[in-house]
Design an enzyme around this catalytic site. Sequence first.
Site, PDB file in Angstrom:
ATOM      1  CE1 TYR A   1     -16.993  10.943 -15.578  1.00  0.00           C
ATOM      2  CE2 TYR A   1     -16.599  10.823 -13.222  1.00  0.00           C
ATOM      3  CZ  TYR A   1     -16.924  10.207 -14.410  1.00  0.00           C
ATOM      4  OH  TYR A   1     -17.192   8.872 -14.432  1.00  0.00           O
TER       5      TYR A   1
ATOM      6  CE  LYS B   1     -13.330   7.298 -18.279  1.00  0.00           C
ATOM      7  NZ  LYS B   1     -13.670   8.552 -17.644  1.00  0.00           N
TER       8      LYS B   1
ATOM      9  NE  ARG C   1      -2.953   0.377   3.291  1.00  0.00           N
ATOM     10  CZ  ARG C   1      -2.263   0.576   4.418  1.00  0.00           C
ATOM     11  NH1 ARG C   1      -1.546   1.686   4.564  1.00  0.00           N
ATOM     12  NH2 ARG C   1      -2.279  -0.308   5.396  1.00  0.00           N
TER      13      ARG C   1
ATOM     14  CG  ASP D   1     -10.469  15.358 -14.838  1.00  0.00           C
ATOM     15  OD1 ASP D   1      -9.801  14.819 -15.731  1.00  0.00           O
ATOM     16  OD2 ASP D   1     -11.454  14.810 -14.299  1.00  0.00           O
TER      17      ASP D   1
HETATM   18  C1  LIG Z   1     -14.117   8.930 -16.345  1.00  0.00           C
HETATM   19  C2  LIG Z   1     -13.730  10.241 -15.807  1.00  0.00           C
HETATM   20  C3  LIG Z   1     -13.450  10.430 -14.432  1.00  0.00           C
HETATM   21  C4  LIG Z   1     -13.618   9.319 -13.425  1.00  0.00           C
HETATM   22  O1  LIG Z   1     -12.662   8.317 -13.590  1.00  0.00           O
HETATM   23  P1  LIG Z   1     -12.926   6.775 -13.200  1.00  0.00           P
HETATM   24  O2  LIG Z   1     -11.668   6.122 -13.642  1.00  0.00           O
HETATM   25  O3  LIG Z   1     -14.141   6.329 -13.933  1.00  0.00           O
HETATM   26  O4  LIG Z   1     -13.121   6.736 -11.719  1.00  0.00           O
HETATM   27  C5  LIG Z   1     -13.049  11.674 -14.017  1.00  0.00           C
HETATM   28  N1  LIG Z   1     -12.938  12.701 -14.886  1.00  0.00           N
HETATM   29  C6  LIG Z   1     -13.197  12.577 -16.189  1.00  0.00           C
HETATM   30  C7  LIG Z   1     -13.070  13.752 -17.102  1.00  0.00           C
HETATM   31  C8  LIG Z   1     -13.616  11.344 -16.702  1.00  0.00           C
HETATM   32  O5  LIG Z   1     -13.899  11.219 -18.004  1.00  0.00           O
END
Ligand SMILES: *Cc1c(COP(=O)(O)O)cnc(C)c1O
Length: 394
Positions: free
Chosen positions: A102, A199, A50, A174
Amino acid sequence: MSRKTYSQQTSLIHSHGYDRHTGAVSIPLYHATTFHQQDFDQFGTYDYSRSGNPTREALEDTIAELEGGVRGFAFSSGMAAISTTFMMLSQGDHVLISEEVYGGTYRLITEVLNRFGIQYSFVDMGDLHEVARAIRVNTKVIYIETPSNPLLNITDIEGIVKLAKANDCLTFLDNTFMTPLLQRPLSLGVDVVLHSATKFLAGHSDVLAGLAVTGCNQVAEKLAFLQNSFGAVLGPQDSWLLLRGLKTLHVRLKQSSESASKIARFLEARNEVEEVYYPGLSYHKGYKTHVRQAEGPGAVLSFRLKSEREVRELKRHVNIPVFAVSLGAVESILSYPAKMSHASMPKEERERRGITDGLLRLSVGLENADELISDLSHGLNSINLSSPKKVIHL
Ligand SMILES: *Cc1c(COP(=O)(O)O)cnc(C)c1O
């Protein structure tokens, strides 16, 4: 290899070097949760997974290098990365967030963090005056997403950073839609860059992961402490898969972005399409700002049809994209924000933000662009063919 002198394209392949014991070119997968210590006075680099795992660390070093930060952190999902980073805040602190954040981040802030006494306000990040007006004495973080989801709205990163610094706030950004290949927010003064690595970074719709990177040693120490305390770390297997996916990020993103540009131009010429949202179109709102702060438009675009009926018709006649949530994968993904990502938002609120019943989002994958276009063309043609006939009620 000496890192500074190489492009991201090259360092994607070589950044974590070779295994120091065997020379293996793929980082070994260390499943161990605990590590033998020679002596109780002197612990080795690793003690418990961890707190630190060699496979995860290779990934963390790679993303830190790509973003130009001092340290990276890998989490079990994008939301785990975002949630852990928000734990830098304390009761009574206030956060300013982009209105188009998001959905998961929206939920975290409005339904979880609020219970711990963290206040928030939503602002239009495209309007620096509005942002300046919304800053309070207890504002500690300004949270940015640019381009935003699903309308690809652009925020002036340096403008926000300037406001934040003048008011002693941190900025979190983000960077999921852009990846460090297209946008490097730390170089523009942002404090923490966040990713849903699920993604583009992983890229194959088979790993759920999140990353955080900072360029500041003090913030890095806090994040390391929180990562270990909260414990939502990324497992070694997923870290390895993500490292593997990252190696092809450059070619995937290049190809997908090129296809997205082609598709955007195709869509804007179609009568059935009322609007196309893509930062690669010169009339896109915020285009100039985007061109200044990013190196490409990316592979996600949205477009508006007249209503839900047209969306249904198109969806019924396209074959190539998968119809799903998520984005940034080898396969093109078509999604319907009104009933997917923004389903929980009241209709009025949703429409006020431009997320109408006719809006579709397309994340362009690696299929042949001309085939994608003829597939979409077939879908759009079907809308005309099925124009509702006048129904005469007797
Ligand atoms: C998918 C997404 C998230 C969340 O991520 P997860 O891996 O699904 O927890 C946060 N911000 C954006 C812009 C996203 O497309």
